[in-house]
Scaffold this motif. Structure first.
Motif, mmCIF file in Angstrom:
data_model
loop_
_atom_site.group_PDB
_atom_site.id
_atom_site.type_symbol
_atom_site.label_atom_id
_atom_site.label_comp_id
_atom_site.label_asym_id
_atom_site.label_seq_id
_atom_site.Cartn_x
_atom_site.Cartn_y
_atom_site.Cartn_z
ATOM 1 N N ALA C 163 -2.739 -3.585 -13.589
ATOM 2 C CA ALA C 163 -3.748 -4.436 -12.971
ATOM 3 C C ALA C 163 -3.785 -4.266 -11.464
ATOM 4 C CB ALA C 163 -3.483 -5.903 -13.318
ATOM 5 N N ILE C 164 -2.692 -3.777 -10.904
ATOM 6 C CA ILE C 164 -2.640 -3.602 -9.452
ATOM 7 C C ILE C 164 -2.203 -2.186 -9.121
ATOM 8 C CG2 ILE C 164 -2.264 -5.986 -8.725
ATOM 9 C CD1 ILE C 164 0.746 -5.412 -8.831
ATOM 10 N N GLY C 165 -2.617 -1.759 -7.949
ATOM 11 C CA GLY C 165 -2.207 -0.449 -7.472
ATOM 12 C C GLY C 165 -2.177 -0.490 -5.960
ATOM 13 N N VAL C 166 -1.820 0.636 -5.363
ATOM 14 C CA VAL C 166 -1.880 0.722 -3.912
ATOM 15 C C VAL C 166 -3.260 1.240 -3.551
ATOM 16 C CG1 VAL C 166 -0.903 1.785 -1.856
ATOM 17 C CG2 VAL C 166 0.581 1.154 -3.760
ATOM 18 N N GLY C 170 -2.398 4.781 4.930
ATOM 19 C CA GLY C 170 -1.777 4.569 6.233
ATOM 20 C C GLY C 170 -1.349 3.117 6.399
ATOM 21 N N PHE C 171 -1.466 2.629 7.618
ATOM 22 C CA PHE C 171 -1.049 1.258 7.904
ATOM 23 C C PHE C 171 -1.900 0.255 7.125
ATOM 24 C CE2 PHE C 171 -0.620 -2.513 10.667
ATOM 25 C CZ PHE C 171 0.764 -2.558 10.770
ATOM 26 N N ASP C 172 -3.103 0.680 6.725
ATOM 27 C CA ASP C 172 -3.983 -0.216 5.957
ATOM 28 C C ASP C 172 -3.710 -0.171 4.459
ATOM 29 O OD1 ASP C 172 -5.285 -0.914 8.301
ATOM 30 O OD2 ASP C 172 -6.637 0.806 8.156
ATOM 31 N N ALA C 173 -2.788 0.631 4.023
ATOM 32 C CA ALA C 173 -2.467 0.668 2.601
ATOM 33 C C ALA C 173 -1.988 -0.720 2.173
ATOM 34 C CB ALA C 173 -1.395 1.718 2.318
ATOM 35 N N HIS C 174 -2.380 -1.124 0.999
ATOM 36 C CA HIS C 174 -2.023 -2.467 0.532
ATOM 37 C C HIS C 174 -2.098 -2.510 -0.983
ATOM 38 C CE1 HIS C 174 -6.399 -2.290 0.825
ATOM 39 N NE2 HIS C 174 -6.449 -3.237 -0.095
ATOM 40 N N ILE C 175 -1.511 -3.564 -1.544
ATOM 41 C CA ILE C 175 -1.554 -3.740 -2.990
ATOM 42 C C ILE C 175 -2.867 -4.420 -3.350
ATOM 43 C CG2 ILE C 175 -0.414 -4.782 -4.983
ATOM 44 C CD1 ILE C 175 1.329 -2.738 -3.533
ATOM 45 N N SER C 176 -3.531 -3.897 -4.371
ATOM 46 C CA SER C 176 -4.845 -4.460 -4.685
ATOM 47 C C SER C 176 -5.197 -4.286 -6.150
ATOM 48 C CB SER C 176 -5.907 -3.751 -3.826
ATOM 49 O OG SER C 176 -7.198 -4.223 -4.166
ATOM 50 N N THR C 177 -6.036 -5.182 -6.600
ATOM 51 C CA THR C 177 -6.696 -4.996 -7.892
ATOM 52 C C THR C 177 -7.874 -4.056 -7.663
ATOM 53 O OG1 THR C 177 -8.136 -6.840 -7.400
ATOM 54 C CG2 THR C 177 -6.140 -7.331 -8.652
ATOM 55 N N GLU C 178 -8.612 -3.728 -8.721
ATOM 56 C CA GLU C 178 -9.766 -2.867 -8.523
ATOM 57 C C GLU C 178 -10.796 -3.604 -7.663
ATOM 58 O OE1 GLU C 178 -8.849 -4.024 -11.517
ATOM 59 O OE2 GLU C 178 -10.578 -4.464 -12.808
#
Lengths: 528, 521, 281
Positions: C163-166, C170-178
């Motif tokens: 359900a979640i991915g990266v 870069g610095f804006d990478a974050h954990i997110s759903t689609e």
């Protein structure tokens, strides 16, 4: 949906009794980037609906696919206008006084430094239509690697054969795989992508692997700022690249090959695709090879990130070991080779090899372009080949090896261009980028642009690089913008640089501070 | 299982619905509800005809092969295709996959057991395991996945009519003597008792006049609810010990409030793989509720026997002294090893991973494993023009049975309430919209419920759960045809009809009838 | 028996089974090694780089968590280079992320390596609003160090829900759903295995989040009891954290053989029925 189906074919109707799915369905994952390109090209962006349809067809969880969409600069998750203008504002084009019109996108180096300032225009609703033409490389007597550029018709296999094409492949098949590898090893050829690993040894390692299948990957994701030699080869002599791959595949027993061409090289991609098709039709290929298109990520030039990208994943580098020759693409033994490396192989098998290499001279010289010189040629001679700095200007600095390389001062330009020669002064040849700055260049802006480049292009996976490249840019910006005492900030940058160099996963992070560190020590950019 | 898939195992899912598990499967077979034996027998026939049986294992370790082989010979692929709805090639493909695999396991849940011929269904699967020697060794086995944390433990501890703790026969004089002397010469019956259905029959005959029910809610969970409530209400004396004031407790003369086994008391439970594990007290029970052991000892004291005030561990140690398969499982070892799988005869024994490894011993230890020749019997509730749709019932991830426990937490997955899940094709054929409230009728009753379209369903198939009986009494629709051997009702297969509700007669989504209130028509 | 591999760490010889990691060897020798993204029940992703060690012959430091032992390895775990990288990793993270809810162990490493995150001056952080979109758990990505543990637990290492991915890079990478949708619109099945592995409090039971907000969360009044989940026959071990006779968090021991610390939505959150039975003695 039409875009997705154009890649995957029309969907099977729902079967309510038997479905063969599971692994077979999940193994289609590598089609994700081609599918996303098809959507992006037709619609100008990737909508949630389009992505979910693609995910259903490919058995990919939408959250993972979104992670892929948001990783690559190419894919937009919001709608854009009909026409997109990409304006390079990277180091060389920045020097050339680029202006970015309203609505245009600033992009990192487009690999058109020989024609700075460079732009790339595309129109949505149809296929990617880039306004870009091949640019003749400067040719000089004795040029070996460039001898067919602008001589052969890059769209005609007959033209290529008239100029000696496929003789090397014929020789290779007569010699047998072991002898081919021995010849490559004995030539002493080192990889031209930047890492300078002995090519023959790499081939031998793949050939020795009992696990099947073997893959060969031609790394044509040339994204190091200031580098465009591979573009010239791909656009001007695509059959040579195909032939080099065929020889490598033969020698290493590879069943399948990929050419991964950066997104910003549409002409190179088209010509490679045509060359492969013609070579296959004429029966020169006994292995399967396809062109894959990058999607705007410098990091994908790193071989393991490139594998992940082909596999349909985020272009995050993998930790090594295992090395690609053991477990590379799809976890199988893989031979990754640079374009220039493969073209060199032809000459080895034709008995015409000489230890020369291509350099991309750009920036403030009169005749920017690709030059082939013998290993050991002094840097000064190369710059003179390119016409030197414009009249009335003084040389201020040379950035050797691209953004991941280091700055040399005018006092250092007699250095011989060989691996050992530049290592002696703490520099690297890298991918052969030579960026020349005269006394009018604002080196502070150049350093800041390099810092911004790494901050933009860090994949974000490991802490030293993800946060380090950000802090590096912030601190550099702070210290170059003030007239105060910057000793503490220099120390901070040095601390960050060491951690990035020592503890990052891949070469990007490990070299992200090189140019800046050398710039701060070699150039007069600091006050006091 | 998915970890196995990740490591290269092939997964085959057999389910009328294309569930999320089926999405992971390399092959999914969407068979007709209740045609499992036709499929299993046809698979067996392919395995036999292709020379894939483990003949050595069959000869050494099993009985009844000849009769079985004769039986499945009649289950040709043509017949199986007709009875299951699955194309013959796919059946053959699955048969070869299982037959040729070096290892393979069969796992099942209530889709096999909630049928009028539940036991035969299980036997048909056991046959496949025996036929290919895929029992009693690593990566193999026949695995019913249990729905509660101590289904196994109840049996282990003798909560079955013919056995004392450790599955020791109560009618064996030596065993009886062992227990009697351990219990200070206690006088208890040498004859086996009744199981649940027999007890209700005893009540009906007036022979059983008093009952002491611990942690069970037959007034809600028995198939013929009206009868269960009537018989329980007619008892001279009913004692119910439970953590809730259940529908059964409401009928009782005495209610003994108890602590929740898994969090308000000490003890052990046994999971599906025979692993005995510790449960511990994390919370004090509500005011007035007491631990089961304390209640029982108090009761004994009132009856004139002093059990003392044993701790859970002391009770367990007594069990270990009498049940050889538990003998090595002292509390400290259970803690140390994270549970132990029985049999574990002494304190140096690591526990037993493969129960049926005995079938591979030379000579075979214990009795040989019998094949059982069984025939396919379609569901009792036949599909007709009047009731053309097959309703199957089941569970959702976030809920548990009738919802008594799970409806107390707010699950974001519980969007809306109960729904009748059907294929979009059926929705279109019936002229109903996704989300529309419809009337669902079987030969036994009707409920009103909202429909939900789902691509995992094929035309002619419908699905509901039992989680929200107060909103939608799904069991008004289900049939109480029960398997004579296991006593399980055929919750998995009813014949229904779906009708649009005229605007004037809508019941606003409420069910028309409620269980236990004379709902059945 | 796996073959043994002899290596040397900080001058101490140790024989490890083939396939063991340097980290396991360090632990065997009682060498405290900082780790943020490593967990015994997850595949090593080696992204935090806090565990790096110096390996003779290697140009760069190597991650102890994923690098397997090879015969003759000479490893140093406390050289100036190692200390420097560990310090910088902790500093860089703490300069961008709220790490106040990390364990005492992490705080101890910060002290040991003299991490001074404020020395970078005024710099960007990953601060963003807390996501409260369901009744079971809260996501506060201002606390996220991007260790990938939740992604792994949601994905192939435990739940296989994905359900979640990266997202981003870069610095804006974050954990997110689609497409950054809320959890109720995502594939989430609320197993809470992501909470179980989160090292920074970025993922939290809503009940805990509310108690912390109200100031009633008090670990000194909490006790943890191990028991078995009531809901099915798998036999998952539960760790019930109880404050004032009330369950405030449910986890599962990572080293338990049945499910290696992972649970489903019922085991993780389905305990309310016990507590709703009235006042307790």
């Amino acid at each position: 949906m039409a875009a997705v189906d154009s890649i995957l074919g029309a969907p099977e109707p729902d079967d309510h009794r038997v479905v063969h799915g599971g692994r077979a369905a999940r193994n289609q994952r590598h089609q994700l980037l081609p599918v996303l390109h098809a959507i992006q090209d037709r619609r100008g962006w990737v909508s949630r609906g389009a992505l979910e349809y693609a995910c259903r067809r490919l058995s990919i969880p939408p959250a993972e696919a979104y992670g892929v969409v948001s990783f690559y600069a190419r894919f937009a998750s919001e709608p854009h206008g009909e026409v997109a203008v990409h304006v390079c504002d990277d180091i060389v084009c920045g020097l050339a006084g680029v202006t970015v019109p309203d609505g245009a996108r600033r992009v990192p180096c487009l690999g058109l430094c020989d024609h700075a300032p460079a732009t790339l225009t595309e129109r949505f609703g149809m296929v990617y239509e880039a306004v870009q033409t091949s640019h003749a490389a400067a040719r000089y007597p004795g040029s070996r690697l460039l001898r067919r550029i602008d001589v052969v018709d890059p769209d005609s296999i007959d033209s290529y054969r008239e100029h000696g094409g496929f003789a090397a492949l014929k020789n290779a098949r007569e010699m047998g795989p072991a002898a081919v590898i021995r010849a490559v090893t004995e030539s002493g050829l080192l990889g031209r992508g930047g890492a300078a690993f002995p090519t023959g040894r790499k081939w031998q390692s793949v050939a020795d692997q009992p696990v099947r299948p073997h893959y060969i990957v031609c790394n044509a994701d040339e994204s190091e700022p200031g580098t465009f030699k591979d573009r010239v080869l791909l656009e001007g002599d695509p059959f040579a690249v195909v032939e080099g791959m065929a020889i490598a595949a033969y020698a290493t027993g590879s069943e399948k090959g990929f050419v991964y061409v950066r997104d910003e090289y549409p002409l190179a991609r088209a010509r490679m695709a045509r060359a492969i098709a013609q070579a296959r039709d004429k029966g020169f290929l006994d292995f399967d090879v396809e062109v894959r298109r990058g999607a705007g990520a410098y990091i994908c030039g790193e071989e393991t990130a490139l594998f992940n990208s082909i596999e349909g994943k985020r272009g995050e580098p993998r930790n090594k070991p295992p090395f690609p020759v053991q477990a590379g693409l799809f976890g199988k033994p893989t031979l990754p080779n640079n374009v220039e490396t493969l073209v060199n192989v032809l000459d080895i098998l034709n008995g015409e090899f000489a230890d020369s290499r291509l350099f991309c001279v750009s920036g403030q010289v009169l005749r920017p372009g690709v030059y082939e010189v013998a290993m050991g040629t002094p840097l000064r001679a190369l710059i003179e080949l390119a016409g030197g700095v414009p009249p009335g200007r003084m040389l201020q600095a040379v950035l050797l090896g691209g953004a991941a390389g280091s700055f040399l001062t005018p006092a250092q330009i007699d250095v011989p261009l060989s691996f050992d020669g530049v290592r002696a002064i703490g520099a690297t040849l890298g991918s052969g980028a030579v960026m020349v700055f005269d006394d009018t260049a604002d080196m502070r802006q150049v350093l800041l642009r390099i810092a911004r480049f790494f901050r933009d292009e860090s994949c974000g996976q490991c802490v030293p690089c993800r946060v380090g490249t950000r802090r590096q840019e912030e601190i550099l910006d702070r210290m170059l913008g003030t007239n105060g005492d910057s000793r503490a900030d220099v120390m901070l940058l040095s601390d960050i640089a060491q951690a990035m160099r020592d503890a990052s996963i891949c070469g990007l992070g490990q070299t992200a501070a090189n140019a800046i560190a050398s710039g701060l020590t070699q150039l007069r950019v600091l006050n006091g | 299982m998915l970890r196995g898939v990740r490591h290269g195992a092939r997964l085959i899912a057999v389910d009328p619905r294309r569930t999320s598990s089926a999405e992971w499967a390399d092959i999914w077979l969407g068979l007709d509800v209740g045609s499992d034996i036709a499929l299993a027998n046809a698979i067996a026939r392919v395995i036999i005809h292709d020379g894939l049986p483990d003949t050595k294992f069959i000869e050494r370790s099993t009985t009844g092969y000849k009769e079985f082989a004769k039986k499945v010979e009649k289950y040709t692929l043509e017949r199986a295709e007709k009875e299951t709805g699955i194309p013959r090639n796919a059946i053959r493909e699955v048969a070869l996959a299982y037959g040729q695999a070096r290892t393979g396991m069969i796992c099942w849940t209530l889709g096999i057991t909630e049928h009028h011929n539940a036991t035969d269904n299980v036997l048909a699967l056991i046959n496949l395991g025996l036929l290919t020697g895929k029992v009693g060794r690593y990566g193999c086995g026949l695995n019913p996945l249990r729905g509660q944390n101590n289904v196994q433990g109840g049996g282990d501890m003798g909560a079955i009519p013919a056995k004392l703790p450790g599955f020791q026969a109560i009618e064996d004089p030596a065993i009886h003597e062992k227990f009697a002397s351990a219990w200070g010469g206690a006088d208890f019956p040498l004859k086996k008792g009744w199981h649940l259905s027999e007890m209700f029959e005893g009540m009906e005959r007036g022979e059983l006049r008093s009952a002491y029910i611990v942690g069970e809610n037959p007034a809600r969970s028995e198939a013929d609810q009206g009868r269960a409530v009537r018989l329980l209400s007619g008892l001279d004396h009913l004692v119910v010990q439970d953590i809730f004031l259940t529908h059964t407790a409401e009928l009782a003369h005495v209610v003994l409030p108890a602590g929740a086994g898994w969090t308000e008391s000490e003890g052990t439970v046994t999971n599906s793989e025979r692993r005995v594990q510790r449960v511990r007290r994390a919370l004090d029970p509500p005011l007035g509720a007491r631990d089961d052991i304390e209640i029982i000892c108090e009761l004994a004291a009132r009856l004139g026997v002093d059990f003392g005030r044993p701790t859970a561990e002391e009770v367990w140690d007594e069990c270990r002294s009498l049940s050889p398969m538990h003998a090595g499982m002292k509390y400290s070892r259970l803690d140390e090893l994270g549970g132990i799988q029985w049999p574990c005869p002494d304190e140096s024994h690591p526990g037993t991973q493969f129960l049926h490894a005995r079938l591979w011993k030379d000579p075979v230890e214990g009795p040989l494993a019998p094949f059982s020749a069984v025939d396919n019997e379609p569901p009792v509730d036949r599909l007709t023009d009047e009731f053309p749709i097959r309703l199957t019932t089941g569970r959702r991830l976030d809920s548990f049975n009738t919802g008594v426990q799970t409806n107390e937490y707010t699950s974001p997955l519980r969007k809306g309430a109960e729904a009748l899940v059907i294929s979009p094709e059926d929705g279109a054929n019936l002229g109903i919209a996704d989300g529309e409230c419809v009337r669902v009728s079987s030969r036994r009753g009707s409920v009103d419920v909202n429909v939900s379209f789902d691509r995992s369903m094929r035309p002619g198939l419908a699905f509901m759960t039992l989680h929200f009986p107060d909103q939608v009494a799904t069991n008004v629709l289900t049939i109480d045809a029960t398997d004579p051997k296991s006593g399980t009702a055929e919750f998995k297969a009813s014949a229904i009809r779906i009708d649009r509700i005229p605007a004037s007669s809508s019941l606003g989504g409420e069910s028309q009838a409620r269980p236990g209130e004379g709902a059945r028509l | 028996m796996a073959e043994l591999v002899s290596i040397t760490i900080d001058g101490h010889g140790v024989d490890m089974a083939q396939g063991s990691t340097i980290l396991e060897a360090c632990r065997f020798l009682d060498i405290d090694t900082p780790t943020l993204c490593q967990l015994d029940n997850l595949t090593p992703v080696n992204v935090c780089r806090a565990c790096v060690v110096e390996l003779e012959g290697s140009r760069v430091l190597v991650p102890a968590c994923s690098r397997q032992v090879e015969p003759g390895m000479q490893i140093q775990t406390d050289t100036p280079r190692v200390r420097h990288s560990r310090r910088l990793v902790l500093e860089l993270l703490a300069s961008s992320v709220d790490m106040t809810l990390t364990s005492g162990q992490v705080q101890g490493w910060m002290q040991r390596y003299q991490a001074a995150p404020t020395r970078f001056g005024k710099v960007a952080t990953v601060a963003k609003p807390v996501k409260v979109d369901n009744e079971l758990y809260v996501r506060d990505y201002s606390r996220c160090i991007l260790c990938y543990k939740c992604v792994e637990a949601c994905g192939a290492d435990a739940q296989n829900t994905f359900a979640i991915g990266v997202a981003g890079r870069g610095f804006d990478a974050h954990i997110s759903t689609e497409f950054e949708v809320g959890l109720p619109d995502s594939a989430c099945v609320y197993c809470g295995n992501c909470i179980g592995v989160c090292p920074t409090g970025a993922l939290m039971f809503k009940s805990e989040y509310d108690m912390r907000a109200a100031g009633t969360w008090d670990e000194s009044r909490q006790a943890v009891t191990e028991t078995v989940c009531p809901y099915c026959g798998v036999g998952c071990m539960l760790e019930l954290r109880v404050q004032d006779n009330s369950i405030v968090r449910v986890t599962s021991p990572l080293d338990h053989s049945v499910t290696s610390g992972h649970l489903c939505v019922k085991g993780r959150f389905g305990f309310e029925f016990v507590q709703k039975r009235g006042p307790r003695g």
